[in-house]
Write an enzyme that holds these catalytic residues in place. Sequence first.
Site, short mmCIF file in Angstrom:
data_model
loop_
_atom_site.label_atom_id
_atom_site.label_comp_id
_atom_site.label_asym_id
_atom_site.label_seq_id
_atom_site.Cartn_x
_atom_site.Cartn_y
_atom_site.Cartn_z
N ASP A 72 0.83 -1.21 0.00
CA ASP A 72 0.00 0.00 0.00
C ASP A 72 0.86 1.27 0.00
O ASP A 72 1.62 1.52 0.93
CB ASP A 72 -0.89 -0.06 1.26
CG ASP A 72 -1.85 1.09 1.35
OD1 ASP A 72 -1.98 1.85 0.38
OD2 ASP A 72 -2.46 1.24 2.42
N ASP B 206 -10.42 4.01 -1.03
CA ASP B 206 -11.01 3.01 -0.14
C ASP B 206 -12.53 2.95 -0.28
O ASP B 206 -13.21 3.97 -0.32
CB ASP B 206 -10.70 3.35 1.31
CG ASP B 206 -9.24 3.06 1.64
OD1 ASP B 206 -8.45 2.92 0.70
OD2 ASP B 206 -8.92 2.97 2.83
C1 GAL Z 1 -5.33 2.20 2.95
C2 GAL Z 1 -5.81 1.07 2.07
C3 GAL Z 1 -6.81 0.27 2.87
C4 GAL Z 1 -6.13 -0.27 4.11
C5 GAL Z 1 -5.49 0.86 4.90
C6 GAL Z 1 -4.66 0.34 6.04
O1 GAL Z 1 -4.42 2.99 2.25
O2 GAL Z 1 -6.38 1.59 0.91
O3 GAL Z 1 -7.34 -0.77 2.07
O4 GAL Z 1 -5.18 -1.22 3.73
O5 GAL Z 1 -4.69 1.67 4.09
O6 GAL Z 1 -4.08 1.36 6.81
#
Ligand code: GAL
Length: 738
Positions: free
Chosen positions: A486, A553
């Site tokens: 990520d 998200d």
């Molecule tokens: C975001 C991601 C989410 C989750 C989150 C965890 O950037 O898109 O799916 O993984 O971080 O902190």
Amino acid sequence: MRFLYNILIVAAISMSAYGQEIAIDKALFNEGDSQEWKTPSFDDSSWKTLEVTRLWDDQGVAPDTRFGWYRFHIDMPSNMLQSSDLQEVVAFDLGMVDDCDEAYFNGKLIGKTGLMPGEMGDITNTFDIPRNYTVSAKDVNWDGENVLAVRCYSGGAPGGMFGGPVKVTVPGLVEAADISFSQAKVKGKDGVEVTLKSRYPATISGKLNVVVTDFENGKVVAEVTKNVKVNDVRSEKLFIPYNKSRRVDVKATFDEKNSGKSLSVAHVPHYILTPAAPASPRFNTAPIYGVRPGSPIHYRFGVSGERPMHFSSTDLPKGLAIDPYNGALRGSLEDRGSYTFTVTAKNAAGEASQEFTIKVGDRIGLTPPMGWNSWNCWGLSVSQDKVLSSAKALIDNGLADYGYAYVNIDDGWEAEKRNPEGTIAVNSKFPDMKGLGDWLHDEGLKFGIYSSPGDLTCGGYLGSLDHEAQDADSYNEWGIDYLKYDWCGYRRKHETEPDRETTASYIRPYLLMQEHLRRQPRDIFYSLCQYGMGDVWKWGEMIDANSWRTTGDISDRWDSVYDIGFVEQADLYPYAAPGGWNDPDMLVVGKVGWSSNLRDSRLTVDEQYTHISLWALMAANMMIGCDLAQLDDFTLSLLCNNEVNAVNQDVLGKQAKRDVKDGDLQIWSRPLSDGSVAVGIFNLGNGVMEVDLNNYLKILNIDNPLGIRDLWRQQDLALNDTKYKLPSHGVKLIKVKK
Ligand code: GAL
């Protein structure tokens, strides 16, 4: 001065449906945090003015701001109070706050959503919860000034208040009525329970009427009326049984006696279209599986039916073995090529066999990954125990029999500091990563993990920056089969890079980790998560990624599923293929919450059918996001329809294309490996829609349909049965033989 502020921040006083309403779209604002700021007499004359309808990042506040306070000076005219027939409370609708807030009225705490740093749990994903708080009318300074102070905490950009002006009203008697619905079972009968209570410390009385209507034929199937008297402690509950295999509309109306006003609320309870699986064995998963030469195979044949079940194969390739009890396939194959064999599953009710092919080569992920991820339920409160409980439930609830195999830990497993030699350390919630991996592999399941190319993850935990090789080695030691990588914390580094506008700069951190992953003596599904930047779908496959998030998200709200699904994916169909998939984010059905507080998905029942149908059509990653230990029969039926899942897992691997966009109607279609086509007909509007498939056959390239099958009901439809009635945000998912 103070008077000037009042003019500035009180935008409008108007009449709402139930009386006067004050709407305020600006407030005084200051970055930072001080308990003094809740005090009405605090001198905020040096504060700046900020809109409360837009996030603070959009208004020049530094994106890394954590705390900020908004202060509103509100003159409350007493005729507002007099216009209410209740005169008990004053209601504040603060819109939404990214991420959490505490609201003080004249110095007193009146409401709080989310958890502040240091509190047990975590702060994430309370950003899209509407903030509705109240104060007693006695606590208001009528015809004088009042101060509303809102303390906000942002766990990461963006932050602040948004979602509408702050609205202040004095609710009346009928507005005190709170009607809610829940699923219930009484004496073995499925039904809906309607609850009436008062939101405020006030007694309301009158007549509660509930009407249940069948959606298909419009017939009233049940009606109940009762005289009721409730307050904020004593509620009234009505149980109304209905046939759960039919879609019904429930309408509850409360006629409040003293005001003579009424409130009506509509609801659609669970309805289950998926037929029960037979007791005899039935194979439910795609008949192919890709693996690299020599990599360990962890695979479980997805077969529904009564347990105990016995698995066997007489022509299994050398080097492989099947666990006769759970259907787990183990071993490895050194030589490239296609290996086809037959697997037989037997139980007391019967026997079934399926031909199966393992393709040994460079490609893995030949069909979209199916499994579970901790994020949409547990957020940062994830722990090994919670992961294990969902993994056990994956087996016990039968999800593993439908091919859900990955069990993925998202953010929140990392320690605060690396080990002295630089390897990644786990926090105390994860005592034994290797043990967890071994347990999953013994069951034929797969193990996934999360990290970031940045120094920190989105949740502020350690990322892999400058430790990519070490982390990939650790993943191998723990038996990791899937990495979600990520971007998040990498943003800071990226901003300093001279070539930051180029695609190369987006590719770089992902290519680096790819090289280390592919060096491991095991297959690790590589899932990029960078929200679609630099058109990731155009290069994800080139760096041997197996899927790439195409969006921000997801959340369990219709606008989120609508934007992500129906707007953002429409042009991406050319970029999905076996081994490399567009990932529109995880599923938001069942109990979710992104924290230790879980709730039922806020999608309506129809929206959930639409969500799963579209994700199946889009060949999307099918990662369940809810707590599997608390799964209801409806959610299970959504996730375990073998014919719907077969669309998602079709070996041709073609993502659906949107063929029709006609007002609120959208039709998406996807060619399948058996020559037929899967078609999703979606009503994205707010009313019921009638659609005649015949009008669209040409656009869908179907000259002469030889068969139409309703996939949710698993029933063949008559060829002249082409007129479908779709509820608001609902779907008809069919398979057409050409
Ligand atoms: C975001 C991601 C989410 C989750 C989150 C965890 O950037 O898109 O799916 O993984 O971080 O902190």
